[in-house]
Design a protein around this motif. Structure first.
Motif, PDB file in Angstrom:
ATOM      1  N   MET A   1       0.857  -1.320  -0.045  1.00  9.14           N
ATOM      2  CA  MET A   1      -0.081   0.139  -0.016  1.00  9.14           C
ATOM      3  C   MET A   1       0.894   1.291   0.106  1.00  9.14           C
ATOM      4  SD  MET A   1      -2.633   1.303   2.785  1.00  9.14           S
ATOM      5  CE  MET A   1      -3.233   2.899   2.764  1.00  9.14           C
ATOM      6  N   PHE A   2       1.855   1.116   0.866  1.00  5.28           N
ATOM      7  CA  PHE A   2       2.770   2.518   0.770  1.00  5.28           C
ATOM      8  C   PHE A   2       3.395   2.687  -0.516  1.00  5.28           C
ATOM      9  CE2 PHE A   2       6.773   4.556   2.180  1.00  5.28           C
ATOM     10  CZ  PHE A   2       6.144   5.951   2.414  1.00  5.28           C
ATOM     11  N   LYS A   3       3.831   1.581  -0.975  1.00  2.00           N
ATOM     12  CA  LYS A   3       4.675   1.931  -2.448  1.00  2.00           C
ATOM     13  C   LYS A   3       3.733   2.402  -3.535  1.00  2.00           C
ATOM     14  CE  LYS A   3       8.345  -1.279  -3.451  1.00  2.00           C
ATOM     15  NZ  LYS A   3       8.595  -2.724  -4.053  1.00  2.00           N
ATOM     16  N   GLN A   4       2.321   1.896  -3.399  1.00  4.93           N
ATOM     17  CA  GLN A   4       1.535   2.370  -4.334  1.00  4.93           C
ATOM     18  C   GLN A   4       1.288   3.999  -4.088  1.00  4.93           C
ATOM     19  OE1 GLN A   4       0.160   0.893  -6.935  1.00  4.93           O
ATOM     20  NE2 GLN A   4      -0.598   2.933  -7.568  1.00  4.93           N
ATOM     21  N   PHE A   5       0.924   4.185  -2.542  1.00  2.00           N
ATOM     22  CA  PHE A   5       0.681   5.512  -2.383  1.00  2.00           C
ATOM     23  C   PHE A   5       1.885   6.603  -2.845  1.00  2.00           C
ATOM     24  CE2 PHE A   5       2.029   8.815   0.658  1.00  2.00           C
ATOM     25  CZ  PHE A   5       1.056   9.718   0.558  1.00  2.00           C
ATOM     26  N   LYS A   6       3.167   6.097  -2.724  1.00  2.00           N
ATOM     27  CA  LYS A   6       4.397   6.950  -2.804  1.00  2.00           C
ATOM     28  C   LYS A   6       4.533   7.031  -4.427  1.00  2.00           C
ATOM     29  CE  LYS A   6       9.220   7.243  -1.540  1.00  2.00           C
ATOM     30  NZ  LYS A   6      10.505   6.491  -1.112  1.00  2.00           N
ATOM     31  N   ALA A   7       4.137   5.932  -5.203  1.00  2.00           N
ATOM     32  CA  ALA A   7       4.223   6.238  -6.682  1.00  2.00           C
ATOM     33  C   ALA A   7       3.193   7.106  -7.097  1.00  2.00           C
ATOM     34  CB  ALA A   7       3.970   4.646  -7.261  1.00  2.00           C
ATOM     35  N   ASN A   8       2.002   7.389  -6.377  1.00  2.00           N
ATOM     36  CA  ASN A   8       0.950   8.031  -6.892  1.00  2.00           C
ATOM     37  C   ASN A   8       1.302   9.571  -6.520  1.00  2.00           C
ATOM     38  OD1 ASN A   8      -0.724   6.100  -7.805  1.00  2.00           O
ATOM     39  ND2 ASN A   8      -1.854   6.230  -5.860  1.00  2.00           N
ATOM     40  N   ARG A   9       1.722   9.712  -5.401  1.00  2.00           N
ATOM     41  CA  ARG A   9       2.384  11.015  -4.981  1.00  2.00           C
ATOM     42  C   ARG A   9       3.733  11.513  -5.698  1.00  2.00           C
ATOM     43  NH1 ARG A   9       6.078  12.480  -0.469  1.00  2.00           N
ATOM     44  NH2 ARG A   9       5.546  15.133   0.006  1.00  2.00           N
ATOM     45  N   SER A  10       4.504  10.710  -6.212  1.00  2.00           N
ATOM     46  CA  SER A  10       5.633  11.066  -7.126  1.00  2.00           C
ATOM     47  C   SER A  10       5.148  11.469  -8.430  1.00  2.00           C
ATOM     48  CB  SER A  10       6.687   9.771  -6.942  1.00  2.00           C
ATOM     49  OG  SER A  10       7.205   9.497  -6.087  1.00  2.00           O
ATOM     50  N   ARG A  11       4.062  10.836  -8.935  1.00  2.00           N
ATOM     51  CA  ARG A  11       3.577  11.158 -10.128  1.00  2.00           C
ATOM     52  C   ARG A  11       3.087  12.745 -10.001  1.00  2.00           C
ATOM     53  NH1 ARG A  11       0.604   6.702 -11.276  1.00  2.00           N
ATOM     54  NH2 ARG A  11      -1.108   7.718 -10.505  1.00  2.00           N
ATOM     55  N   LEU A  12       2.258  12.923  -9.102  1.00  2.00           N
ATOM     56  CA  LEU A  12       1.919  14.229  -8.625  1.00  2.00           C
ATOM     57  C   LEU A  12       3.130  15.359  -8.773  1.00  2.00           C
ATOM     58  CD1 LEU A  12      -1.251  13.896  -6.431  1.00  2.00           C
ATOM     59  CD2 LEU A  12      -1.225  14.515  -8.886  1.00  2.00           C
ATOM     60  N   GLN A  13       4.111  14.612  -8.056  1.00  2.00           N
ATOM     61  CA  GLN A  13       5.299  15.739  -7.774  1.00  2.00           C
ATOM     62  C   GLN A  13       6.176  16.077  -9.168  1.00  2.00           C
ATOM     63  OE1 GLN A  13       7.032  13.831  -4.417  1.00  2.00           O
ATOM     64  NE2 GLN A  13       6.356  15.568  -3.298  1.00  2.00           N
ATOM     65  N   LYS A  14       5.988  14.911  -9.951  1.00  2.00           N
ATOM     66  CA  LYS A  14       6.645  14.978 -11.176  1.00  2.00           C
ATOM     67  C   LYS A  14       6.087  16.125 -12.123  1.00  2.00           C
ATOM     68  CE  LYS A  14       8.700  10.554 -11.652  1.00  2.00           C
ATOM     69  NZ  LYS A  14       8.520   9.189 -11.845  1.00  2.00           N
ATOM     70  N   TYR A  15       4.932  16.162 -12.371  1.00  2.00           N
ATOM     71  CA  TYR A  15       4.432  17.272 -12.831  1.00  2.00           C
ATOM     72  C   TYR A  15       4.810  18.747 -12.555  1.00  2.00           C
ATOM     73  CZ  TYR A  15       1.228  13.790 -14.776  1.00  2.00           C
ATOM     74  OH  TYR A  15       0.572  12.420 -15.240  1.00  2.00           O
ATOM     75  N   THR A  16       4.732  19.078 -11.220  1.00  2.00           N
ATOM     76  CA  THR A  16       4.852  20.224 -10.773  1.00  2.00           C
ATOM     77  C   THR A  16       6.301  20.734 -10.525  1.00  2.00           C
ATOM     78  OG1 THR A  16       4.382  19.352  -8.514  1.00  2.00           O
ATOM     79  CG2 THR A  16       2.661  20.539  -9.351  1.00  2.00           C
ATOM     80  N   SER A  17       7.068  19.635 -10.216  1.00  2.00           N
ATOM     81  CA  SER A  17       8.690  19.898 -10.065  1.00  2.00           C
ATOM     82  C   SER A  17       9.077  20.443 -11.283  1.00  2.00           C
ATOM     83  CB  SER A  17       9.421  18.770  -9.726  1.00  2.00           C
ATOM     84  OG  SER A  17       9.558  17.596 -10.530  1.00  2.00           O
ATOM     85  N   GLY A  18       8.709  20.027 -12.610  1.00  2.00           N
ATOM     86  CA  GLY A  18       9.212  20.656 -13.923  1.00  2.00           C
ATOM     87  C   GLY A  18       9.044  21.934 -14.095  1.00  2.00           C
ATOM     88  N   ILE A  19       8.151  22.661 -13.230  1.00  2.00           N
ATOM     89  CA  ILE A  19       8.055  23.965 -13.323  1.00  2.00           C
ATOM     90  C   ILE A  19       8.905  24.875 -12.558  1.00  2.00           C
ATOM     91  CG2 ILE A  19       6.491  25.885 -12.550  1.00  2.00           C
ATOM     92  CD1 ILE A  19       4.269  23.893 -12.532  1.00  2.00           C
ATOM     93  N   LEU A  20       9.730  24.094 -11.722  1.00  2.00           N
ATOM     94  CA  LEU A  20      10.986  24.846 -11.032  1.00  2.00           C
ATOM     95  C   LEU A  20      11.917  25.130 -12.120  1.00  2.00           C
ATOM     96  CD1 LEU A  20      12.083  25.996  -8.391  1.00  2.00           C
ATOM     97  CD2 LEU A  20      13.304  23.684  -8.198  1.00  2.00           C
ATOM     98  N   PRO A  21      12.580  24.224 -12.759  1.00  2.00           N
ATOM     99  CA  PRO A  21      13.732  24.587 -13.777  1.00  2.00           C
ATOM    100  C   PRO A  21      13.262  25.641 -14.801  1.00  2.00           C
ATOM    101  CG  PRO A  21      13.334  22.207 -13.985  1.00  2.00           C
ATOM    102  CD  PRO A  21      12.494  22.645 -12.871  1.00  2.00           C
ATOM    103  N   LEU A  22      11.910  25.592 -15.284  1.00  2.00           N
ATOM    104  CA  LEU A  22      11.345  26.097 -16.312  1.00  2.00           C
ATOM    105  C   LEU A  22      11.501  27.751 -15.933  1.00  2.00           C
ATOM    106  CD1 LEU A  22       9.857  25.675 -19.158  1.00  2.00           C
ATOM    107  CD2 LEU A  22       7.658  26.256 -17.556  1.00  2.00           C
ATOM    108  N   VAL A  23      10.982  28.070 -14.603  1.00  2.00           N
ATOM    109  CA  VAL A  23      11.219  29.467 -14.177  1.00  2.00           C
ATOM    110  C   VAL A  23      12.333  29.603 -13.893  1.00  2.00           C
ATOM    111  CG1 VAL A  23      10.375  30.911 -12.533  1.00  2.00           C
ATOM    112  CG2 VAL A  23       8.697  29.131 -13.536  1.00  2.00           C
ATOM    113  N   LEU A  24      13.280  28.909 -13.308  1.00  2.00           N
ATOM    114  CA  LEU A  24      14.502  29.086 -12.828  1.00  2.00           C
ATOM    115  C   LEU A  24      15.477  29.348 -13.991  1.00  2.00           C
ATOM    116  CD1 LEU A  24      15.908  29.191  -9.999  1.00  2.00           C
ATOM    117  CD2 LEU A  24      16.691  26.948 -10.447  1.00  2.00           C
ATOM    118  N   ILE A  25      15.517  28.687 -15.031  1.00  2.00           N
ATOM    119  CA  ILE A  25      16.524  28.966 -16.281  1.00  2.00           C
ATOM    120  C   ILE A  25      15.648  29.696 -17.028  1.00  2.00           C
ATOM    121  CG2 ILE A  25      17.359  27.444 -18.050  1.00  2.00           C
ATOM    122  CD1 ILE A  25      17.652  25.007 -16.141  1.00  2.00           C
ATOM    123  N   GLY A  26      14.228  29.454 -17.288  1.00  2.00           N
ATOM    124  CA  GLY A  26      13.696  30.569 -18.574  1.00  2.00           C
ATOM    125  C   GLY A  26      13.605  31.864 -18.157  1.00  2.00           C
TER     126      GLY A  26
END
Ligand code: SF4
Ligand code: SF4
Length: 221
Positions: A1-26
């Motif tokens: 259950m924890f593995k599945q939870f972590k995978a779901n949370r990481s998936r959401l975080q992957k979407y938002t974390s991409g915004i950081l380099p976009l704003v930082l470099i862009g």
């Protein structure tokens, strides 16, 4: 259950974390991108008013980035206790507000200049956060982040974590908590710490199913 939870949370975080380099470099190429920081500022504080620091879980690009990319690099030393003190957090908050205000004052009337001020603050604080997260636990910066501090002060008591009497004191909840909190200390009561980012990692990891948030408990009742 924890593995599945972590995978779901990481998936959401992957979407938002991409915004950081976009704003930082862009942002260095096109400074008005720096204005997007206002979304983070208002998002963190606005959500804190009714849901605690939930913004910091996966909606904050920087917090998500630290969770995802510093986890394997970090030495994961305990976050210094000074980071939890109000006086230290107030100094960091005041310092960053002062630096940003002075820069905006001198750039007033120039949208590129104001945007650049935001990008500069983002660059410096993210770099400090990476260094802190590489030495201490990945979310070390989140303890002193000005938006996190404001969110924490507004969050106390909002959507608290409930710890039932079924807790077995295994301390697994503290082990998985990105904010170095200790839910088991609040056995048979609510953990009202304003720094809980409502990530539910502890809820998913608890073998005794002793943890839950108020609204979940209300639904279950
Ligand atoms: S993981 Fe669950 S059982 Fe273990 S200490 Fe935390 S609340 Fe108690
Ligand atoms: S106490 Fe639980 S919900 Fe709160 S930050 Fe820690 S792991 Fe996440």
């Amino acid at each position: 259950m924890f593995k599945q939870f972590k995978a779901n949370r990481s998936r959401l975080q992957k979407y938002t974390s991409g915004i950081l380099p976009l704003v930082l470099i862009g942002g260095w190429l096109y400074p008005p991108l720096g204005f997007s920081l206002l979304i983070c500022m208002f998002g963190a504080v606005g959500i804190a008013l009714y849901k605690g620091r939930a913004w910091c879980d996966w909606m904050c690009p920087r917090g998500s980035f630290y969770d995802l990319f510093l986890d394997s690099l970090s030495r994961k030393l305990p976050i210094p206790s000074i980071f939890k003190t109000n006086w230290f957090r107030t100094i960091i908050l005041s310092l960053l507000v002062a630096v940003l205000s002075v820069q905006i004052y001198y750039a007033w009337g120039d949208s590129y200049g104001i945007g650049r001020a935001f990008v500069l603050v983002l660059t410096v604080t993210t770099t400090v956060g990476i260094v802190l997260g590489a030495v201490f636990k990945p979310r070390a910066w989140c303890q002193i982040c000005p938006m996190g501090t404001l969110g924490s002060w507004l969050s106390t008591g909002k959507k608290p974590l409930y710890v039932s009497e079924h807790c077995k004191d295994c301390k697994l909840c503290a082990k998985v908590c990105p904010m170095q909190l200790k839910p088991y200390d609040s056995k048979a009561g609510f953990m009202a710490d304003g720094d809980c980012i409502k990530c539910s990692s502890c809820v998913a990891a608890c073998p005794a199913k002793a943890l839950g948030f108020e609204e979940e408990l209300r639904k279950a009742a």
